[in-house]
Motif scaffolding. Structure first.
Motif, PDB file in Angstrom:
ATOM      1  N   ALA A 104       1.083  -1.237  -0.069  1.00  0.00           N
ATOM      2  CA  ALA A 104       0.035  -0.208  -0.117  1.00  0.00           C
ATOM      3  C   ALA A 104       0.827   1.228  -0.044  1.00  0.00           C
ATOM      4  O   ALA A 104       2.055   1.257   0.084  1.00  0.00           O
ATOM      5  CB  ALA A 104      -1.074  -0.107   1.311  1.00  0.00           C
ATOM      6  N   GLY A 105       0.091   2.601  -0.106  1.00  0.00           N
ATOM      7  CA  GLY A 105       0.893   3.653  -0.092  1.00  0.00           C
ATOM      8  C   GLY A 105       1.834   4.120   1.272  1.00  0.00           C
ATOM      9  O   GLY A 105       3.146   4.284   0.972  1.00  0.00           O
TER      10      GLY A 105
ATOM     11  N   LYS B 198      -1.895   2.910  -4.910  1.00  0.00           N
ATOM     12  CA  LYS B 198      -3.511   3.027  -5.360  1.00  0.00           C
ATOM     13  C   LYS B 198      -3.739   2.299  -6.874  1.00  0.00           C
ATOM     14  O   LYS B 198      -4.034   1.134  -6.769  1.00  0.00           O
ATOM     15  CB  LYS B 198      -3.650   4.532  -5.600  1.00  0.00           C
ATOM     16  CG  LYS B 198      -3.941   5.304  -4.049  1.00  0.00           C
ATOM     17  CD  LYS B 198      -4.410   6.590  -4.103  1.00  0.00           C
ATOM     18  CE  LYS B 198      -5.087   7.065  -2.845  1.00  0.00           C
ATOM     19  NZ  LYS B 198      -3.945   7.700  -2.047  1.00  0.00           N
TER      20      LYS B 198
ATOM     21  N   ILE C 240       2.031   8.202  -5.268  1.00  0.00           N
ATOM     22  CA  ILE C 240       1.024   7.210  -4.957  1.00  0.00           C
ATOM     23  C   ILE C 240      -0.582   7.723  -5.619  1.00  0.00           C
ATOM     24  O   ILE C 240      -1.183   6.647  -6.080  1.00  0.00           O
ATOM     25  CB  ILE C 240       0.806   7.106  -3.313  1.00  0.00           C
ATOM     26  CG1 ILE C 240       2.238   6.389  -2.962  1.00  0.00           C
ATOM     27  CG2 ILE C 240      -0.518   6.267  -3.121  1.00  0.00           C
ATOM     28  CD1 ILE C 240       2.500   6.429  -1.739  1.00  0.00           C
ATOM     29  N   GLN C 241      -0.991   8.924  -5.461  1.00  0.00           N
ATOM     30  CA  GLN C 241      -2.204   9.289  -6.381  1.00  0.00           C
ATOM     31  C   GLN C 241      -1.709   9.779  -7.833  1.00  0.00           C
ATOM     32  O   GLN C 241      -2.757   9.435  -8.483  1.00  0.00           O
ATOM     33  CB  GLN C 241      -2.774  10.361  -5.476  1.00  0.00           C
ATOM     34  CG  GLN C 241      -4.179  10.607  -5.943  1.00  0.00           C
ATOM     35  CD  GLN C 241      -4.744  11.469  -4.695  1.00  0.00           C
ATOM     36  OE1 GLN C 241      -5.740  11.941  -4.975  1.00  0.00           O
ATOM     37  NE2 GLN C 241      -4.620  11.001  -3.475  1.00  0.00           N
TER      38      GLN C 241
ATOM     39  N   ASN D 145       5.928   4.522   1.187  1.00  0.00           N
ATOM     40  CA  ASN D 145       6.633   5.867   1.246  1.00  0.00           C
ATOM     41  C   ASN D 145       7.704   5.728   2.599  1.00  0.00           C
ATOM     42  O   ASN D 145       8.449   6.054   2.716  1.00  0.00           O
ATOM     43  CB  ASN D 145       5.402   6.970   2.061  1.00  0.00           C
ATOM     44  CG  ASN D 145       5.046   7.720   0.882  1.00  0.00           C
ATOM     45  OD1 ASN D 145       5.532   7.491  -0.502  1.00  0.00           O
ATOM     46  ND2 ASN D 145       3.949   8.290   0.918  1.00  0.00           N
TER      47      ASN D 145
ATOM     48  N   GLU E 238      -4.873  14.642  -1.543  1.00  0.00           N
ATOM     49  CA  GLU E 238      -5.710  14.805  -0.303  1.00  0.00           C
ATOM     50  C   GLU E 238      -5.769  16.292   0.053  1.00  0.00           C
ATOM     51  O   GLU E 238      -6.462  16.650   0.627  1.00  0.00           O
ATOM     52  CB  GLU E 238      -5.193  14.045   0.796  1.00  0.00           C
ATOM     53  CG  GLU E 238      -4.858  12.245   0.480  1.00  0.00           C
ATOM     54  CD  GLU E 238      -6.283  11.887   0.126  1.00  0.00           C
ATOM     55  OE1 GLU E 238      -7.228  12.236   0.895  1.00  0.00           O
ATOM     56  OE2 GLU E 238      -6.138  10.964  -0.779  1.00  0.00           O
TER      57      GLU E 238
ATOM     58  N   GLU F  17       4.821  15.848  -3.375  1.00  0.00           N
ATOM     59  CA  GLU F  17       3.759  15.100  -4.227  1.00  0.00           C
ATOM     60  C   GLU F  17       3.607  16.033  -5.343  1.00  0.00           C
ATOM     61  O   GLU F  17       3.575  17.355  -5.043  1.00  0.00           O
ATOM     62  CB  GLU F  17       2.240  15.065  -3.739  1.00  0.00           C
ATOM     63  CG  GLU F  17       1.891  14.088  -2.771  1.00  0.00           C
ATOM     64  CD  GLU F  17       0.790  15.010  -1.655  1.00  0.00           C
ATOM     65  OE1 GLU F  17      -0.358  14.286  -2.322  1.00  0.00           O
ATOM     66  OE2 GLU F  17       0.919  15.502  -1.057  1.00  0.00           O
TER      67      GLU F  17
ATOM     68  N   PHE G  83       0.312  14.832   1.942  1.00  0.00           N
ATOM     69  CA  PHE G  83      -0.250  13.724   2.572  1.00  0.00           C
ATOM     70  C   PHE G  83       0.478  12.676   2.164  1.00  0.00           C
ATOM     71  O   PHE G  83       0.470  12.389   0.874  1.00  0.00           O
ATOM     72  CB  PHE G  83      -1.793  13.631   2.179  1.00  0.00           C
ATOM     73  CG  PHE G  83      -2.326  12.212   2.893  1.00  0.00           C
ATOM     74  CD1 PHE G  83      -2.588  12.279   4.281  1.00  0.00           C
ATOM     75  CD2 PHE G  83      -2.342  11.185   2.065  1.00  0.00           C
ATOM     76  CE1 PHE G  83      -2.899  11.179   4.876  1.00  0.00           C
ATOM     77  CE2 PHE G  83      -2.710   9.847   2.729  1.00  0.00           C
ATOM     78  CZ  PHE G  83      -3.053   9.921   4.187  1.00  0.00           C
ATOM     79  N   HIS G  84       1.168  11.826   3.162  1.00  0.00           N
ATOM     80  CA  HIS G  84       2.021  10.870   2.889  1.00  0.00           C
ATOM     81  C   HIS G  84       1.579   9.690   3.334  1.00  0.00           C
ATOM     82  O   HIS G  84       2.395   8.415   3.169  1.00  0.00           O
ATOM     83  CB  HIS G  84       3.368  11.189   2.979  1.00  0.00           C
ATOM     84  CG  HIS G  84       3.899  12.435   2.133  1.00  0.00           C
ATOM     85  ND1 HIS G  84       4.097  12.201   0.671  1.00  0.00           N
ATOM     86  CD2 HIS G  84       4.300  13.486   2.498  1.00  0.00           C
ATOM     87  CE1 HIS G  84       4.597  13.406   0.266  1.00  0.00           C
ATOM     88  NE2 HIS G  84       4.660  14.217   1.469  1.00  0.00           N
ATOM     89  N   GLY G  85       0.448   9.576   4.155  1.00  0.00           N
ATOM     90  CA  GLY G  85       0.305   8.239   4.789  1.00  0.00           C
ATOM     91  C   GLY G  85      -0.139   8.282   6.239  1.00  0.00           C
ATOM     92  O   GLY G  85      -0.159   9.236   6.812  1.00  0.00           O
TER      93      GLY G  85
HETATM   94  C1  LIG Z   1      -3.291   7.505  -0.693  1.00  0.00           C
HETATM   95  C2  LIG Z   1      -2.149   8.341  -0.593  1.00  0.00           C
HETATM   96  C3  LIG Z   1      -1.156   7.622   0.411  1.00  0.00           C
HETATM   97  C4  LIG Z   1      -1.483   6.653   1.353  1.00  0.00           C
HETATM   98  O1  LIG Z   1      -1.537   5.185   0.779  1.00  0.00           O
HETATM   99  P1  LIG Z   1      -2.229   4.061   1.448  1.00  0.00           P
HETATM  100  O2  LIG Z   1      -2.489   2.983   0.547  1.00  0.00           O
HETATM  101  O3  LIG Z   1      -3.793   4.443   2.145  1.00  0.00           O
HETATM  102  O4  LIG Z   1      -1.370   3.784   2.779  1.00  0.00           O
HETATM  103  C5  LIG Z   1       0.025   8.501   0.456  1.00  0.00           C
HETATM  104  N1  LIG Z   1       0.469   9.266  -0.290  1.00  0.00           N
HETATM  105  C6  LIG Z   1      -0.348   9.865  -1.129  1.00  0.00           C
HETATM  106  C7  LIG Z   1       0.101  10.955  -2.049  1.00  0.00           C
HETATM  107  C8  LIG Z   1      -1.784   9.289  -1.254  1.00  0.00           C
HETATM  108  O5  LIG Z   1      -2.639   9.719  -2.084  1.00  0.00           O
END
Ligand SMILES: *Cc1c(COP(=O)(O)O)cnc(C)c1O
Length: 391
Positions: free
Chosen positions: A104-105, A252, A225-226, A109, A195, A190, A138-140
């Motif tokens: 997962a994200g 994601k 991630i996004q 990170n 987010e 990012e 947003f990083h997690g």
């Molecule tokens: C969703 C997201 C995360 C976290 O990912 P998870 O799979 O929910 O742990 C981290 N960074 C960014 C930019 C995100 O959009």
């Protein structure tokens, strides 16, 4: 089960950590979803950017089914075919060197942060471990990625947080220059803050960050991630910004709806994580990897171009409405933020859901759209019609 029964069981047995919209989803086709009672929803969310090639995608279902019949998991103590093929694709399509797979994200990170700190430790010793990230990022949700996240509201309850993170304002290079002290090992960004509100970084700023970091051997870590996996019209967003990151993270949308994440490193960072320094049980899972291979196969140049076109179509349609509630329209490709004037995004999103359109919010002011990249024009029109009537 009926929707009412499902909601009751959730309330009784599931920790109430999510502010769920009032919708129960049973199945999907393309970019259209259905409740147990048959209520139809156009999906402008793809489960927060996850279902990149939609629902009931036959080739994807076939790929993961065939893999599940053969081998569903084998630990990272052994070799298997799906993850090596996937790593080869990711390396060749990014021009980077090699991959570590997570699930997962947030976990991706974590790996990126560990890599950055070890790179610096190996070369310069202790005391060069600070990571700079951006305000509104947003990083997690792990303790360390919450530290990396540059929104104050996330720095609560779970003290003590991981040390060694500083946050600077986005798009202001002097702020970064001032904070880039000798203890800094990496800058983490990012390219479009998701987010935080679908806030794109300026191209000039990103290039200046990359140059500044390169001059001090500070790593550039890009959280894709996004923004990754075709979301912005290129396989990864950095490919539109004219920079070469040291490490990027993805998750994601990569496996089309199955859990998978990871990091991709350039040559310089490709040998930092060595046996015993990083691992995860499920990483590179064969079924997820088979799904990801099919996602990447479908996201060829023509499909990526379509993402850009569809994004423009949605943006132009909304621009043409002249609605007083619509402020700025932000983002790239099919990552779209529309700031709201005089309406709470959450209320607008719930009204969309009530009328058959799944919609996300972002930051304090915006509605956010992350539809499946394969959404049809007919589905976009249906969704936009609902949005227009709600606004
Ligand atoms: C969703 C997201 C995360 C976290 O990912 P998870 O799979 O929910 O742990 C981290 N960074 C960014 C930019 C995100 O959009």
């Amino acid at each position: 089960m009926t929707g009412t029964e499902i909601k009751a069981l959730d309330a009784q047995n599931v920790m109430q950590t999510y502010g769920r919209f009032d919708a129960v989803i049973e199945r999907g086709e393309g970019a259209t979803l259905y409740s147990p009672e048959g209520k139809q929803y156009i999906d402008f969310t793809s489960g927060i950017g996850v279902n990149s090639i939609g629902y009931g995608n036959k080739k994807w279902v076939d790929a993961i089914t065939a893999q599940a019949m053969k081998l569903q998991h084998i630990s990272n103590l052994y070799y298997s075919e799906p993850y090596v093929k996937l790593a080869e694709q990711l390396a060749s399509r990014t021009g980077m060197k090699n991959v570590f797979f997570s699930n997962a994200g947030g976990e991706a990170n974590e790996g990126m942060i560990k890599l950055a700190r070890k790179y610096s430790f190996d070369k310069y010793g202790r005391g060069r471990s600070t990571i700079i990230s951006l305000i509104q990022s947003f990083h997690g949700r792990t303790i360390t990625t919450l530290s990396a996240t540059g929104q104050e509201s996330f720095h609560n309850f779970f003290f003590p947080f991981t040390e060694g993170f500083k946050h600077v304002a986005a798009n202001e290079i002097e702020c970064l220059e001032n904070e880039l002290t000798d203890d800094v090992c990496a800058v983490m960004i990012e390219l479009i803050q998701g987010e935080g509100g679908v806030l794109p970084l300026d191209s000039e700023y990103v290039k200046a960050v990359a140059d500044l970091c390169a001059s001090k051997d500070v790593l550039v870590l890009v959280d894709e991630i996004q923004t990754g996996v075709g979301r912005t019209g290129t396989l990864f967003a950095f490919q539109q910004y004219g920079i070469k990151p040291d490490v990027i993270s993805f998750a994601k949308g990569i496996a089309g709806g199955l859990p998978m994440g990871g990091i991709i490193a350039n040559e310089k960072c490709s040998k930092v994580l060595t046996p015993g320094t990083h691992a995860t049980t499920f990483g590179g899972n064969p079924v997820s990897a088979a799904g990801a291979l099919e996602v990447l196969r479908q996201l060829d140049d023509a499909a990526l171009e379509e993402v850009t076109k569809k994004g423009e179509y949605i943006r132009n349609t909304i621009k043409g409405w002249n609605k007083s509630a619509v402020g700025e329209i932000r983002g790239k490709g099919l990552m779209i933020g529309v700031s709201m004037k005089g309406v709470l995004p959450k209320d607008a999103a719930q009204a969309c859901v009530d009328n058959g359109l799944l919609m996300l919010t972002a930051g304090a002011d915006a509605l956010r759209m992350l539809p499946p990249l394969t959404i049809s024009y007919e589905e976009m029109d249906k969704g936009l019609e609902i949005l227009k009537s709600v606004l």
